[in-house]
Design a protein around this motif. Structure first.
Motif, mmCIF file in Angstrom:
data_model
loop_
_atom_site.group_PDB
_atom_site.id
_atom_site.type_symbol
_atom_site.label_atom_id
_atom_site.label_comp_id
_atom_site.label_asym_id
_atom_site.label_seq_id
_atom_site.Cartn_x
_atom_site.Cartn_y
_atom_site.Cartn_z
ATOM 1 N N LYS A 288 3.144 -6.793 -5.119
ATOM 2 C CA LYS A 288 2.125 -5.909 -4.548
ATOM 3 C C LYS A 288 1.271 -6.612 -3.497
ATOM 4 O O LYS A 288 0.916 -6.032 -2.484
ATOM 5 C CB LYS A 288 1.223 -5.365 -5.664
ATOM 6 N N TYR A 289 0.940 -7.873 -3.725
ATOM 7 C CA TYR A 289 -0.009 -8.583 -2.862
ATOM 8 C C TYR A 289 0.617 -9.653 -1.982
ATOM 9 O O TYR A 289 -0.074 -10.540 -1.496
ATOM 10 C CB TYR A 289 -1.133 -9.190 -3.708
ATOM 11 N N SER A 290 1.932 -9.592 -1.785
ATOM 12 C CA SER A 290 2.597 -10.572 -0.925
ATOM 13 C C SER A 290 3.713 -9.894 -0.142
ATOM 14 O O SER A 290 3.930 -8.696 -0.263
ATOM 15 C CB SER A 290 3.174 -11.719 -1.764
ATOM 16 N N THR A 291 4.417 -10.684 0.622
ATOM 17 C CA THR A 291 5.539 -10.170 1.410
ATOM 18 C C THR A 291 6.834 -10.075 0.599
ATOM 19 O O THR A 291 7.855 -9.652 1.131
ATOM 20 C CB THR A 291 5.788 -11.057 2.640
ATOM 21 N N ILE A 292 6.799 -10.451 -0.656
ATOM 22 C CA ILE A 292 7.993 -10.358 -1.505
ATOM 23 C C ILE A 292 8.185 -8.897 -1.886
ATOM 24 O O ILE A 292 7.279 -8.262 -2.416
ATOM 25 C CB ILE A 292 7.855 -11.251 -2.742
ATOM 26 N N ASN A 293 9.378 -8.375 -1.625
ATOM 27 C CA ASN A 293 9.595 -6.950 -1.880
ATOM 28 C C ASN A 293 10.108 -6.708 -3.291
ATOM 29 O O ASN A 293 10.453 -7.632 -4.023
ATOM 30 C CB ASN A 293 10.494 -6.320 -0.815
ATOM 31 N N GLY A 294 10.168 -5.439 -3.642
ATOM 32 C CA GLY A 294 10.513 -5.044 -4.997
ATOM 33 C C GLY A 294 11.926 -5.365 -5.429
ATOM 34 O O GLY A 294 12.214 -5.367 -6.613
ATOM 35 N N SER A 295 12.818 -5.645 -4.500
ATOM 36 C CA SER A 295 14.206 -5.905 -4.882
ATOM 37 C C SER A 295 14.454 -7.366 -5.266
ATOM 38 O O SER A 295 15.541 -7.704 -5.714
ATOM 39 C CB SER A 295 15.152 -5.506 -3.748
ATOM 40 N N VAL A 296 13.456 -8.222 -5.114
ATOM 41 C CA VAL A 296 13.628 -9.630 -5.484
ATOM 42 C C VAL A 296 13.729 -9.735 -7.005
ATOM 43 O O VAL A 296 12.896 -9.203 -7.740
ATOM 44 C CB VAL A 296 12.458 -10.493 -4.954
ATOM 45 N N ASP A 297 14.746 -10.411 -7.453
ATOM 46 C CA ASP A 297 14.977 -10.618 -8.881
ATOM 47 C C ASP A 297 13.812 -11.407 -9.477
ATOM 48 O O ASP A 297 13.512 -12.506 -9.020
ATOM 49 C CB ASP A 297 16.293 -11.382 -9.060
ATOM 50 N N PRO A 298 13.144 -10.872 -10.500
ATOM 51 C CA PRO A 298 12.018 -11.593 -11.101
ATOM 52 C C PRO A 298 12.408 -12.959 -11.654
ATOM 53 O O PRO A 298 11.572 -13.853 -11.736
ATOM 54 C CB PRO A 298 11.519 -10.665 -12.208
ATOM 55 N N ASN A 299 13.679 -13.129 -12.020
ATOM 56 C CA ASN A 299 14.123 -14.434 -12.529
ATOM 57 C C ASN A 299 14.017 -15.522 -11.457
ATOM 58 O O ASN A 299 14.008 -16.704 -11.788
ATOM 59 C CB ASN A 299 15.543 -14.345 -13.071
ATOM 60 N N LEU A 300 13.962 -15.121 -10.195
ATOM 61 C CA LEU A 300 13.756 -16.097 -9.124
ATOM 62 C C LEU A 300 12.277 -16.469 -8.992
ATOM 63 O O LEU A 300 11.950 -17.509 -8.430
ATOM 64 C CB LEU A 300 14.269 -15.548 -7.793
ATOM 65 N N LEU A 301 11.399 -15.617 -9.498
ATOM 66 C CA LEU A 301 9.956 -15.867 -9.411
ATOM 67 C C LEU A 301 9.428 -16.698 -10.586
ATOM 68 O O LEU A 301 8.517 -17.505 -10.413
ATOM 69 C CB LEU A 301 9.190 -14.532 -9.358
ATOM 70 N N TYR A 302 9.970 -16.479 -11.779
ATOM 71 C CA TYR A 302 9.413 -17.104 -12.981
ATOM 72 C C TYR A 302 9.304 -18.626 -12.916
ATOM 73 O O TYR A 302 8.255 -19.167 -13.280
ATOM 74 C CB TYR A 302 10.189 -16.677 -14.223
ATOM 75 N N PRO A 303 10.323 -19.352 -12.464
ATOM 76 C CA PRO A 303 10.164 -20.820 -12.406
ATOM 77 C C PRO A 303 8.980 -21.251 -11.528
ATOM 78 O O PRO A 303 8.267 -22.201 -11.862
ATOM 79 C CB PRO A 303 11.496 -21.308 -11.820
ATOM 80 N N SER A 304 8.769 -20.540 -10.436
ATOM 81 C CA SER A 304 7.653 -20.881 -9.549
ATOM 82 C C SER A 304 6.312 -20.542 -10.181
ATOM 83 O O SER A 304 5.320 -21.240 -9.966
ATOM 84 C CB SER A 304 7.796 -20.171 -8.206
#
Length: 158
Positions: free
Chosen positions: A14-30
């Motif tokens: 919602k608050y960044s340039t990352i769109n809704g289709s990005v797999d959340p599993n790519l976000l969790y480690p970060s």
């Protein structure tokens, strides 16, 4: 303690340039890395655990909710973006570093990626300063001689 996220994938999208289709599993480690590397040193382990416990239980309120929503999540968002940006463009595949690319996209140059990372770092540092200023106003500092200040007690001034 089970790992608790202080920021959701939906908040990031919602608050960044990352769109809704990005797999959340790519976000969790970060997210996990940013919490450990950038948030815990400023809050201290006790306060970090208090926030995590309250978030996990769904009982966060009052000044802890203010701390989380107005300071920690904003700071965390930008440290996550700083870490995740290269990871969204590249990945390890069978021991080889490869560039991610879908059929309808064009990869960005290294210069553009560096600019995006630099801007994310500037935002992360801005929100880190805001968190530290808030904690300075609302906390008892135990040791002010450290470059990175750890707060073990969150004592609110009345």
């Amino acid at each position: 303690m089970a790992e608790v996220l202080l920021i959701s994938e939906n908040y990031i999208k919602k608050y960044s340039t990352i769109n809704g289709s990005v797999d959340p599993n790519l976000l969790y480690p970060s997210i996990y890395l940013a919490q450990d590397k950038w948030i815990t040193p400023f809050l201290g382990t006790d306060l970090m655990n208090k926030l995590k416990d309250d978030v996990a239980a769904g009982t966060i309120s009052g000044d802890y909710q203010t701390l989380l929503e107005d300071y920690v999540q904003k700071m965390l968002l930008w440290w996550v973006l700083l870490d995740v940006t290269p990871n969204l463009c590249y990945r390890m595949d069978n021991g080889t570093l490869v560039q991610r690319q879908s059929e309808d996209t064009v990869p960005i140059s290294d210069a553009v990626m560096k600019d995006m990372i630099d801007r994310a770092r500037q935002n992360a540092e801005h929100y880190t300063t805001r968190l530290v200023d808030y904690l300075d106003r609302k906390s008892t500092r135990l040791n002010s001689s450290h470059l990175v200040i750890s707060y073990a007690v969150f004592c609110l001034k009345k």
